[in-house]
Design an enzyme around this catalytic site. Structure first.
Site, PDB file in Angstrom:
ATOM      1  N   GLU A 183      -4.665  15.431  -7.347  1.00  0.00           N
ATOM      2  CA  GLU A 183      -3.236  15.765  -7.310  1.00  0.00           C
ATOM      3  C   GLU A 183      -2.797  16.114  -8.724  1.00  0.00           C
ATOM      4  O   GLU A 183      -2.784  17.270  -9.103  1.00  0.00           O
ATOM      5  CB  GLU A 183      -2.445  14.590  -6.723  1.00  0.00           C
TER       6      GLU A 183
ATOM      7  N   GLU B 238       1.598   2.872  -8.232  1.00  0.00           N
ATOM      8  CA  GLU B 238       2.372   3.717  -7.323  1.00  0.00           C
ATOM      9  C   GLU B 238       3.074   2.889  -6.253  1.00  0.00           C
ATOM     10  O   GLU B 238       4.197   3.190  -5.856  1.00  0.00           O
ATOM     11  CB  GLU B 238       1.443   4.724  -6.652  1.00  0.00           C
TER      12      GLU B 238
END
Length: 891
Positions: A469, A739
């Site tokens: 990502e 996260e």
């Protein structure tokens, strides 16, 4: 004759950079700092002189004595500046005590290449058919330099990433150049002073290219060649001689190309280096390039080229000695002790053809084995093949990894950890902020916030540095932007990225999920509002009007996009991420998930972006816009009340995030705000002082509590150490921000590997509350950039001390407090040419002194009154030591 001076001038910057050499603003802004041992030091006038030669007369500009307190962002007002030319400047000031400083030490700037015509170079590429799996190409040429070299500047850019060399030496210390931008619209070039690398006679120059973001695999569907399928170089060197002559060495059809030791390089997968393919000495003048082939000139545009105004990625901290582990599976692993972004430099000796593979991971699993499932499809492996005989050093060029651990495969015999050095790489933003307190866990949290920022501010603000990502997610950036501006000087970093935001903004004003946009269409409340939030936060932190001027059209287009989507001023259409990764119990049988209505959130951000647009319009003198959007804002808030709020002030979503956003963005009538804040506190108490907020609610949670006099509750949230909380990951051994609140569960198992980064800075936004409330350093809109600061420390939470230091455009501002059973000591530093409104806790019956004197006896202190248990003081620059004596209670 001037009065004997005790004021001096230093820290000269041009366009917020020290002595830059590629400025493309034709009227650059100049800044400086004052210093003086005296309190209440203010500038009343300045004089700037600019010359086109060192120590020369002010041939380009002499401002004369200008009556002004402005010492940052002063616009150049002299003759037209010439491309590639160097200018020297100095400044002196007059202060409010009638004193004149001496002239500052001279500073300089050099103009960049200002038009396509300034580029004499041609784009060049290999004539061979290329694809992303092929080796990195090398380009080279030789040239002759004459005697009497005065200066030499290299200007370089590429399709792909480049590393350049001149006479066997690396040009510059920047990595991942030319950086990641919306390449087809904005392609950066870099300028380097190469005077010391060139000598009279024969020289050689060249570059190696890698696929990088330009054509490498990027984003989820393994797309590649997003911006183009070529790897191309554009390079020219301008040599200036003492006699005024100029030579230009430019890339063209006479250059030659081959491949070398970098056989494959991808950002997600890693790099393959084969030392047997090394073209040793390929950038030296006497290298035999007879076997190399001619390059192919290309006709790519040059009108998208822009100078680099942000700090490049550089090597930062190094970790020389990791801990060697053998996992239960028998794997050999080195633990560097810190989750970081970068790579490993390896020293190794072996036979020709031997290879070693380094795999990278952030964590070990509960059994202690190497864990890479959360990398998804990213291989994150570097493979090195030996040439043989002597000790060899391997180091990647065009890839990076997010890791704490490496797994070593392919080498026999014992492993010496000293042969493996981890190197952190990130944008070389100046370090500006420090925070420390008496609680070791909070200090580790601050460490994690800083390392989360460092690991993800690699030319763009990425969401994560490890998996497939590593994109510029807009929501992550906006929620963290104010925290980021304390820890590092991010004004150049974000200003560059915001230009790409504007470039990739859709014609209808929609802002994509990620910038640069490699995901296609799509927009969301709380993510796209980055278009208004970061420009305003930068203005508050650095006082630079230009960021508002540059982004105003983008800000306005975003608000107009929402207006077009709204129905009767209510934005209840389209896709939205909502309060991303909010608290969800593992077993939600009683429906306790903290779900906040996504359209409720959208309406709050519609109001917030509109308010920030009004703020920007007011600063820029756009009264008609300010009036028109003020009227729109009233309608937005009325629509919100009609749709989402009961007459008693209850919200359709009773979550922490709902109450936080409604209060933070001023969505509720004044009469219902206290009730709403009380309901927020009740919710927190119902969860036993745990937060349940996601990406959008978390940044504002503690700020709202403090605003409504619930700082004690905010402290309880901050100091909570069980899931979900900020300190839970700390107690689980985190060295960066996670996260998810429970990336590693209490039993040691992991959250879903499809989305479980252990270096994801968003939840680190709590740092902003620590700096602005616990330590108390804040801004005022009437003096942005800390020209007028607010210092209001909030002792509490059982902490006995807290200290914050921040390097501002004007100098260092500090707020340190230390509490005992009967006193509170507060030490404050205020930089010259600024003022501060300071709030000192004033318990009933307490005695406050400064420097051992009563406040009324200190001439530099102005007492402005009492507010909510605080004595309000007006202070000028200087160092102050306050002591509050009482049976001290927390405020």
């Amino acid at each position: 004759m001037s009065v004997f001076s005790q004021v001096s001038v230093s820290h000269l910057l041009t366009e917020n950079l020290p002595n830059p050499i590629s400025i493309d603003n034709k009227t650059p802004r100049l800044s400086w700092q004052l210093s003086s041992p005296d309190r209440s030091e203010l500038q009343t006038a300045y004089e700037i002189q600019v010359s086109d030669r060192p120590g020369g007369k002010p041939s380009a500009w002499n401002s004369g004595k200008v009556a002004s307190e402005q010492s940052v962002w002063v616009t150049y007002g002299g003759t037209a500046l010439q491309a590639g030319k160097k200018y020297f400047w100095r400044v002196r000031v007059w202060d409010n005590k009638g004193r004149e400083s001496g002239w500052s030490k001279p500073a300089s700037w050099q103009m960049g290449l200002l038009t396509p015509a300034d580029w004499k170079a041609q784009w060049i590429q290999s004539a061979a058919k290329e694809d992303a799996s092929q080796p990195s190409p090398l380009f080279r040429t030789t040239f002759t330099a004459k005697n009497g070299i005065a200066s030499a500047t290299a200007y370089i850019t590429a399709h792909g990433l480049y590393e350049a060399q001149l006479n066997g030496q690396r040009i510059g210390d920047a990595y991942f150049t030319p950086g990641w931008t919306s390449y087809n619209k904005r392609l950066q070039y870099q300028a380097y002073d190469v005077t010391s690398l060139i000598h009279p006679g024969k020289n050689a120059v060249g570059a190696m290219l890698g696929s990088g973001w330009y054509r490498g695999y990027i984003c989820y569907d393994w797309q590649h060649n997003f911006y183009g399928s070529d790897l191309s170089l554009l390079m020219q060197i301008i040599i200036r001689y003492d006699n005024g002559r100029i030579d230009t060495i430019a890339s063209d059809g006479s250059w030659k190309t081959a491949t070398g030791e970098v056989r494959h390089s991808e950002i997600y997968d890693g790099e393959l280096i084969d030392h047997r393919q090394d073209q040793k000495g390929w950038s030296l003048p006497d290298f035999d390039d007879a076997a190399w082939t001619s390059v192919q000139p290309a006709s790519y545009p040059k009108d998208n080229l822009v100078a680099t105004g942000n700090e490049p990625v550089k090597k930062q901290e190094t970790f020389h000695t990791g801990k060697l582990l053998t996992t239960p599976k028998g794997e050999r692993v080195i633990d560097f002790g810190q989750n970081l972004t970068g790579w490993v430099i390896l020293k190794l000796k072996g036979r020709a053809g031997d290879s070693i593979r380094l795999s990278h991971a952030e964590v070990l699993d509960k059994a202690g084995n190497f864990y890479t499932d959360n990398l998804r499809r990213a291989k994150a492996q570097d493979v090195f093949i030996l040439k043989g005989r002597e000790e060899e050093t391997f180091e990647p060029h065009f890839t990076f990894h997010g890791f704490r651990y490496i797994r070593i495969e392919g080498t026999a015999g014992e492993i010496n950890p000293d042969d493996y050095t981890a190197v952190a790489l990130y944008s070389a933003m100046p370090k500006t902020g420090e925070f420390e307190c008496s609680d070791a866990l909070i200090n580790q949290l601050q460490h994690n916030i800083q390392w989360g920022q460092q690991g993800n501010f690699l030319d763009i603000p990425t969401d994560c540095p490890q998996r497939d990502e590593r994109l510029g997610w807009t929501g992550d950036a906006q929620v963290f932007s104010r925290t980021a501006a304390f820890n590092r000087g991010v004004d150049n970093f974000f200003a560059k990225w915001l230009k790409d935001l504007a470039a990739d903004q859709k014609p209808n004003g929609a802002v994509p999920f990620v910038i640069p946009n490699v995901t296609g269409n799509g927009t969301s409340a709380g993510w796209a509002d980055v278009a208004t939030i970061i420009p305003w936060n930068l203005y508050l932190a650095y006082g630079d009007r230009k960021v508002l001027e540059d982004q105003y059209s983008s800000m306005k287009a975003w608000v107009e996009y929402i207006r077009g989507q709204a129905k009767n001023d209510l934005w209840n259409t389209g896709f939205h991420f909502g309060d991303w990764l909010f608290y969800r119990p593992a077993d939600d049988n009683d429906g306790r998930s903290a779900v906040t209505d996504k359209y409720f959130i959208a309406q709050c951000f519609y109001a917030h972006s509109t308010q920030l647009l009004i703020n920007a319009a007011t600063v820029l003198g756009k009264k008609e816009d300010a009036d028109a959007y003020s009227a729109l804002l009233r309608r937005i808030k009325d629509a919100f009340l009609n749709e989402y709020v009961t007459p008693d002030g209850r919200l359709v979503s009773g979550t922490q995030t709902a109450y936080v956003l409604a209060l933070e963005f001023d969505m509720l009538p004044e009469a219902t705000r206290k009730k709403a804040a009380a309901r927020l506190v009740q919710n927190i108490q119902d969860y036993n002082y745990h937060l349940t907020t996601g990406f959008l609610g978390t940044p504002y949670l503690c700020h709202v509590l403090s605003q409504y006099n619930y700082t004690t509750v905010a402290y309880k949230l901050l100091l909570q150490d069980t899931y979900p909380s900020w300190l839970y990951p700390v107690k689980m051994g985190a060295t960066t921000i996670w996260e998810r609140w429970d990336g590693i569960r209490p039993d040691g198992s992991f959250q879903t590997p499809g989305m479980n980064s252990f270096n994801h800075y968003s939840y680190g936004a709590i740092g902003d509350w620590m700096y602005r409330v616990v330590a108390g350093i804040d801004t005022y809109e009437d003096g942005p950039g800390y020209h007028h600061s607010r210092i209001s420390p909030h002792p509490g939470g059982g902490l006995t001390s807290a200290a914050a230091d921040l390097e501002t455009c004007y100098g260092k501002i500090s707020s340190h407090w230390r509490m005992t059973s009967d006193s509170l000591a507060i030490d404050i530093d205020i930089p010259a040419n600024t003022t501060s409104t300071v709030y000192i806790p004033a318990p009933e019956g307490g005695v406050i002194t400064e420097g051992g004197q009563k406040l009324s006896a200190v001439a530099s202190i102005h007492i402005d009154g009492v507010e909510k248990g605080y004595l309000v003081l007006g202070l000028g620059s200087g160092s102050y030591h306050f002591l509050v004596r009482a049976d001290y209670q927390e405020n």
